[in-house]
Write a protein that holds these residues in place. Structure first.
Motif, PDB file in Angstrom:
ATOM      1  N   ALA A 157       0.832  -1.200   0.000  1.00  0.00           N
ATOM      2  CA  ALA A 157       0.000   0.000   0.000  1.00  0.00           C
ATOM      3  C   ALA A 157       0.869   1.252   0.000  1.00  0.00           C
ATOM      4  CB  ALA A 157      -0.939  -0.004   1.208  1.00  0.00           C
ATOM      5  N   ALA A 348      -4.018   2.846   4.677  1.00  0.00           N
ATOM      6  CA  ALA A 348      -4.411   1.496   4.271  1.00  0.00           C
ATOM      7  C   ALA A 348      -3.515   0.445   4.910  1.00  0.00           C
ATOM      8  CB  ALA A 348      -4.362   1.382   2.749  1.00  0.00           C
ATOM      9  N   ARG A 353      -7.807  -1.759   4.094  1.00  0.00           N
ATOM     10  CA  ARG A 353      -8.191  -1.051   2.865  1.00  0.00           C
ATOM     11  C   ARG A 353      -9.581  -0.413   2.938  1.00  0.00           C
ATOM     12  NH1 ARG A 353      -3.144  -2.382   2.853  1.00  0.00           N
ATOM     13  NH2 ARG A 353      -2.479  -4.072   1.496  1.00  0.00           N
TER      14      ARG A 353
END
Length: 394
Positions: A157, A348, A353
């Motif tokens: 991420a 995230a 997420r």
């Protein structure tokens, strides 16, 4: 998607095997950084050419004497080709490896950009835009897959946030850069500007991109599915573009058009369900997380491109707005995305997420409300407040 590519591959049958002699799955960060830079430079081409062309549309239409609906095909054809070709390009990357497709996509994008800059007519310019999109459709999914293969899951991420910041930077620079280029050298210069990204990406990519895992696939490639998908997207786009004319026709004609589109979609889904290696596997959408993430991406991109297309045309019609000024206004949208993308990646990694995605979609929705409600009468202060908020959400 939070699962690895290997997890998705595990759901396939035994028709695929990995070829040997590949790079380690997770090399050191110093070794992966050049590949991440190449992927970032390559994926920056798509937003740069979306935002610069948005500023250029009114001037292209004036030069060629074309209507707004006609010049909009410079964007529609680009996006349709990107959407139709990417599934097939990702499959080719599985079979051939990521490196040749990333490098080939960069070369093809440069050739198509030169063709666009030299196009003497609007139809040829649209063809060049489709070629740009085809090159980008090869480049983007394989670059993304390359990063997923090289970077450990715990860092993905953050790395994708960095790439997202680079992409957003290109989107932010696009409008003001396009405005300056148009004012100084004409709209053709917006296509020549791509060389500034392609040349260093090619040089570094040739030296640094690793050879990654290839899949030996015994099942046939779904060329027909890829072609039908692109044709369906073109038909939907053409219907929406011509809808004002269709509204004047009889109700039976409208029902016939809707029926043909529905039959095409149903036929395509049934064909893909039967194919051993479909270009767009419908069964993926049975997964709630995948379906929700895909829908969120689709709808947020729809909101983005409607805003990018509508705002320059709206302001150009009001009068008193130069291409450079319009570009600066649009830069507030993508500039906010530059600042927020790394933060989104870090959130995230820490929170998962879901909640950062929901927060981003909420901010995007709030940001486009003034334009949705005000339409052609939207006030400038509302745009100045809404566009950065939408960019932060994206």
């Amino acid at each position: 998607m939070s699962r690895d590519v290997s997890e998705l591959a595990g759901s396939r049958d035994s028709g695929t095997t990995a070829l040997p002699h590949t790079t380690p799955s997770h090399p050191a960060a110093a070794a992966t950084m050049p590949a991440i830079i190449v992927v970032a430079l390559g994926t920056m081409l798509a937003p740069l050419n979306s935002t610069m062309i948005a500023v250029a549309l009114p001037w292209i239409g004036r030069d060629f004497g074309a209507s707004v609906a006609t010049t909009s095909w410079l964007v529609i054809a680009y996006l349709v080709a990107m959407a139709g070709i990417q599934p097939a390009a990702g499959t080719l990357g599985d079979r051939l490896g990521r490196r040749p497709l990333v490098l080939g996509g960069l070369i093809a994008f440069g050739v198509a950009s030169a063709g666009a800059a030299l196009s003497p007519t609007l139809p040829l310019l649209i063809v060049a835009r489709v070629c740009q999109a085809a090159a980008g459709a090869v480049l983007v999914p394989n670059g993304t897959a390359l990063v997923r293969e090289l970077v450990p899951q715990a860092e993905r991420a953050r790395r994708f946030g960095q790439i997202g910041a680079a992409i957003s930077c290109a989107a932010a620079v696009g409008p003001p850069l396009g405005g300056v280029l148009i004012a100084s050298a004409g709209w053709r210069a917006v296509f020549a500007a791509n060389i500034a990204l392609i040349a260093p990406a090619l040089w570094l990519g040739w030296r640094a991109l690793p050879v990654t895992t290839r899949v030996r696939e015994r099942r046939p490639f779904d060329l027909a599915g890829a072609v039908v998908l692109a044709a369906l997207l073109c038909a939907v786009a053409a219907t929406l573009t011509r809808w004002p004319a269709f509204r004047q026709q009889a109700g039976a004609a409208q029902l016939a058009i809707a029926g043909l589109l529905a039959a095409g979609v149903i036929g395509f889904v049934r064909y893909e369900l039967r194919h051993a290696a479909p270009a767009l596997p419908p069964r993926l959408f049975v997964r709630r997380g995948f379906a929700a993430a895909t829908a969120a991406n689709a709808l947020s991109n729809l909101a983005l491109y409607v805003t990018l297309l509508a705002t320059p045309i709206l302001l150009a019609r009001r009068g008193g707005w130069s291409s450079a000024t319009i570009g600066l206004l649009l830069a507030t949208l993508s500039g906010a995305t530059v600042l927020a993308s790394p933060l989104g990646g870090r959130l995230a990694d820490r929170l998962g997420r879901r909640w950062p995605a929901v927060l981003g979609l909420a901010l995007l929705t709030a940001g486009v409300v003034p334009l949705a409600l005000g339409g052609s009468t939207v006030a400038l202060p509302a745009l100045l407040a809404g566009l950065p908020l939408a960019g932060a959400g994206l």
